[in-house]
Scaffold this active site. Structure first.
Site, PDB file in Angstrom:
ATOM      1  N   THR A 180      19.715  46.400  23.091  1.00  0.00           N
ATOM      2  CA  THR A 180      21.084  46.054  23.422  1.00  0.00           C
ATOM      3  C   THR A 180      21.990  47.221  23.032  1.00  0.00           C
ATOM      4  O   THR A 180      21.672  47.996  22.131  1.00  0.00           O
ATOM      5  CB  THR A 180      21.550  44.798  22.666  1.00  0.00           C
ATOM      6  OG1 THR A 180      21.539  45.079  21.254  1.00  0.00           O
ATOM      7  CG2 THR A 180      20.646  43.621  22.958  1.00  0.00           C
ATOM      8  N   GLU A 324      18.573  40.362  26.806  1.00  0.00           N
ATOM      9  CA  GLU A 324      17.666  39.351  26.274  1.00  0.00           C
ATOM     10  C   GLU A 324      17.015  38.505  27.375  1.00  0.00           C
ATOM     11  O   GLU A 324      16.097  37.730  27.102  1.00  0.00           O
ATOM     12  CB  GLU A 324      18.434  38.423  25.321  1.00  0.00           C
ATOM     13  CG  GLU A 324      18.924  39.096  24.051  1.00  0.00           C
ATOM     14  CD  GLU A 324      20.275  39.783  24.193  1.00  0.00           C
ATOM     15  OE1 GLU A 324      20.905  40.079  23.155  1.00  0.00           O
ATOM     16  OE2 GLU A 324      20.713  40.048  25.340  1.00  0.00           O
ATOM     17  N   LYS A 434      43.106  33.931  21.236  1.00  0.00           N
ATOM     18  CA  LYS A 434      43.565  32.637  20.719  1.00  0.00           C
ATOM     19  C   LYS A 434      45.050  32.754  20.403  1.00  0.00           C
ATOM     20  O   LYS A 434      45.445  33.376  19.425  1.00  0.00           O
ATOM     21  CB  LYS A 434      42.758  32.261  19.478  1.00  0.00           C
ATOM     22  CG  LYS A 434      41.250  32.192  19.727  1.00  0.00           C
ATOM     23  CD  LYS A 434      40.491  31.920  18.456  1.00  0.00           C
ATOM     24  CE  LYS A 434      38.984  31.871  18.721  1.00  0.00           C
ATOM     25  NZ  LYS A 434      38.447  33.188  19.100  1.00  0.00           N
ATOM     26  N   TRP A 439      43.534  28.991  24.242  1.00  0.00           N
ATOM     27  CA  TRP A 439      42.681  30.128  24.560  1.00  0.00           C
ATOM     28  C   TRP A 439      43.117  30.767  25.866  1.00  0.00           C
ATOM     29  O   TRP A 439      43.413  30.088  26.854  1.00  0.00           O
ATOM     30  CB  TRP A 439      41.222  29.675  24.688  1.00  0.00           C
ATOM     31  CG  TRP A 439      40.565  29.384  23.375  1.00  0.00           C
ATOM     32  CD1 TRP A 439      41.184  29.114  22.191  1.00  0.00           C
ATOM     33  CD2 TRP A 439      39.170  29.328  23.122  1.00  0.00           C
ATOM     34  NE1 TRP A 439      40.261  28.887  21.216  1.00  0.00           N
ATOM     35  CE2 TRP A 439      39.008  29.006  21.752  1.00  0.00           C
ATOM     36  CE3 TRP A 439      38.038  29.504  23.900  1.00  0.00           C
ATOM     37  CZ2 TRP A 439      37.763  28.878  21.161  1.00  0.00           C
ATOM     38  CZ3 TRP A 439      36.789  29.367  23.316  1.00  0.00           C
ATOM     39  CH2 TRP A 439      36.658  29.059  21.962  1.00  0.00           C
TER      40      TRP A 439
END
Length: 542
Positions: A180, A324, A434, A439
């Protein structure tokens, strides 16, 4: 009980036997190189003999530090099919990350393009690279280098037999490895078994995946060092399709030229690649009539981009995945029965990350651990599992506990799911803004801003605010030729975004920049912006 293990070997066997004259084409520094599947398979067996003579087997890793070309593709099949592992390394990573990756993976061989020798040498560390027994430079000669022992690729495989008795491998044999390249912490290694790569290939072959056929001409622009070019070299080979590799650092002009000259039907890359092609087409005539579709991933595809390619007769297929996940997880095809939707409704579906490809399961979990309703409004963290999804990181028990829950991978993506099952990423968990207890999706806000005609690129980050906790700040790259002033454009953008979103979503400030910083895989690097502007006092307290 399976009659035979699921491995990569039959894909190459089938391509060679059924399509021996199909081409594998590469753009190189020296020009266009061509070979047939028959020649490609012979060279892959020569490579297998060379690696075997070196003692590479039983999971030992062949690291690649290469661009997109046929020699790299030979390693994609040569290394895993002898029982070794293909380990692609991103040459755009910082030197300290490359050192960590090579040391952690314990690569036995490192294959490098001549043009990438300098960054590899810059990353070299005697301790970190102590496992490397052989450096191989792509081409027929070795430029001056401090690395050693070193040979050129053509000499490495040239004297070897084109016959090779491939071993019968267990499908759980590790076949590949990628790391990654997030913007925080050390890279995390993900191992792919033969079965994982086989399963991923079969899923992407389906019409609900990427739908690659033997008649296709496939050009992966996504780098082969980035999650195996989204698995496309394996998929194209399994289909018997023609490969076209764009080589080192292709410019929009190079991509357009290859589409025209080679008859490319499918290509794939991040949005910035295709925005660059559109900018090139504004000033230059080109024939893209062969191009049927482009697969876009890595970050969200702006609606305006999808519309512009529709006007050119090119279908934009939005996809999503992760290292992944080998990596493809969703593709935004229009489901059977939705063909009668209005154009705008279809754009809405196509702009989402899409439908889970066959073989994967997912669930979306809220803060209380319950699953959300598929209503397009509730949101939570996306969990996925399937035969090509890893359940652990290489030698990282600390990360395993945080990122996995049994067979489920906790993706870290905050999503909604509509009543038709289309997944839409609201944000990365760490990038959601936030504000006052509510949100704001930075991704959705970015797409809204990039729909403005005077904006080339834009990214949005949350900036600390005493009253509201966080407020959005927009970093905007003006379109070429746009005559803009920050103060005036701030008001204009507020009205533009306000047409579709509530007032409290609109950015409190706009900063013009020359270029949005990007990670080594081409994604917007919000961490770099946060660090650069952390002390700039962007927002006035209200």
């Amino acid at each position: 009980m399976a009659g035979y293990d699921q491995t990569l070997r039959p894909f190459l066997w089938r391509a060679e036997r059924l399509y021996p004259d199909r081409e594998v084409v590469s753009r190189t520094h020296e020009g266009i190189e061509r070979q047939t599947y028959g020649e490609f398979a012979d060279r892959t067996r020569q490579l297998a003999n060379a690696l075997s003579d070196l003692g590479v087997d039983d999971g030992e890793r062949v690291g690649t530090f290469c661009w997109n070309h046929s020699r790299h593709a030979e390693i994609y099949f040569g290394a895993p099919n002898i029982g070794g592992q293909l380990h692609t390394i991103n040459p755009l990573l910082p030197p300290e990350h490359i050192q960590y990756i090579v040391e952690n993976a314990e690569d036995t061989v490192l294959v490098v393009d001549p043009s990438l020798l300098e960054p590899l040498e810059a990353a070299y560390d005697e301790t970190a690279f102590s496992s490397v027994e052989q450096y191989v430079v792509i081409g027929s000669e070795v430029p001056e280098t401090s690395l050693g022992p070193v040979t050129d690729y053509e000499s490495f495989i040239g004297g070897q037999s084109i016959e090779y008795d491939w071993p019968e491998l267990d499908e759980e044999t590790p076949a590949g490895m990628c790391y990654t390249s997030g913007t925080t912490g050390k890279p995390k290694g993900v191992e792919y078994t033969q079965r994982m790569l086989w399963s991923h290939t079969m899923a992407t072959l389906t019409p609900q995946g990427l739908g690659v056929r033997d008649a296709d001409v496939v050009m992966p622009v996504v780098p082969m060092f980035h999650v195996n070019a989204w698995g496309i070299p394996f998929t194209a080979t399994a289909a018997g399709a023609k490969h076209v590799y764009p080589g080192p650092s292709p410019a929009p002009e190079d991509l357009v030229s290859l589409i025209e000259s080679e008859g490319v039907t499918i290509s794939a890359g991040v949005p910035t690649v295709w925005l660059g092609v559109l900018e090139y087409l504004e000033e230059n005539d080109a024939d893209l009539s062969s191009l049927e579709r482009i697969v876009i991933g890595g970050s969200a595809a702006p609606k305006s981009l999808i519309e512009q390619y529709d006007d050119l007769g090119v279908d934009v297929v939005h996809a999503w995945g992760m290292t992944e996940m080998s990596p493809v997880g969703t593709v935004a095809h229009i489901k059977e029965g939705l063909g009668d939707l209005s154009t705008d409704q279809q754009y809405e579906k196509r702009g989402k990350q899409g439908l889970a490809v066959p073989g994967l399961e997912f669930k979306v979990v809220d803060d209380d651990g319950g699953e959300i309703e598929w209503n397009g409004e509730e949101f939570g963290e996306l969990y996925v599992r399937g035969p090509w999804v890893t359940d652990s990181y290489f030698e990282r028990p600390d990360a395993n506990e945080a990122d996995f829950e049994g067979s489920w991978l906790k993706t870290g993506d905050i999503v909604t799911v509509d009543d038709e099952g289309y997944i839409q990423i609201v944000d990365r968990a760490k990038d959601v803004i936030k504000s006052g207890g509510e949100w704001i999706s930075s991704v959705e806000l970015e797409n809204a801003i990039m729909a403005h005609d005077d904006v080339s690129e834009a990214t949005v980050v949350g900036v600390p605010h005493e009253r509201w906790q966080e407020r959005p700040a927009a970093f905007v790259v003006p379109a070429e030729g746009a005559d803009l002033e920050e103060d005036e454009f701030e008001s204009e953008l507020e009205a533009f975004v306000g047409e579709n979103y509530p007032d409290w979503w609109t950015p409190d400030t706009v900063v013009f920049i020359d270029e949005v910083p990007k990670t080594a895989t081409g994604k917007f690097d919000k961490k770099a912006l946060r660090e650069e502007y952390a002390t700039e006092g962007l927002l006035a307290e209200e």
